[in-house]
Design a protein around this motif. Structure first.
Motif: not given
Length: 122
Positions: A24-31, A33-40
């Motif tokens: 949730q924290w990552i998704n609020k700060r990124t836009t 198309a790459l699923p950054v939160a899951t990757l992280f």
């Protein structure tokens, strides 16, 4: 047997909450198309599991930390779902990038964590 189930369950509870909160924290700060939160979370979890394994810890930590916390923290099913969604959207560059980064970095970080854990367990 019950104590082992409780260790895994307690760890899983913690890992799921951590994953949700970090995602949730990552998704609020990124836009992206790459699923950054899951990757992280998957790369971080790979590293920590490698480290834990390299340390050659007791059965308690394997069950609670490895199977429980990290089993719930990392998410192979979400990675697969997001990959399929990128495929269906025909977002080919992001699909390939996500897949290559997930596998390559996941293995590399697990290996690095394992090596570091082995170093610190000497």
């Amino acid at each position: 047997m019950l104590s082992k189930l409780l260790l895994v369950g307690a760890g899983g509870f913690i890992g799921a909450i951590l994953r949700y909160g970090i995602s949730q924290w990552i998704n609020k700060r990124t836009t992206s198309a790459l699923p950054v939160a899951t990757l992280f979370v998957n790369i971080l979890g790979s590293f920590v599991l490698g480290f834990l394994t390299g340390l050659n810890v007791s059965a308690f930590w394997v069950l609670f930390g490895g199977t429980g916390i990290l089993g719930a923290f990392t998410t192979f099913s979400t990675f697969k779902l997001e990959s399929v969604q990128l495929h269906f959207k025909k977002n080919w560059k992001t699909f390939v990038l996500y897949t290559v980064l997930s596998y390559t970095l996941g293995i590399a970080f697990a290996w690095t964590g394992f090596q570091l854990g082995g170093f610190f367990s000497r």
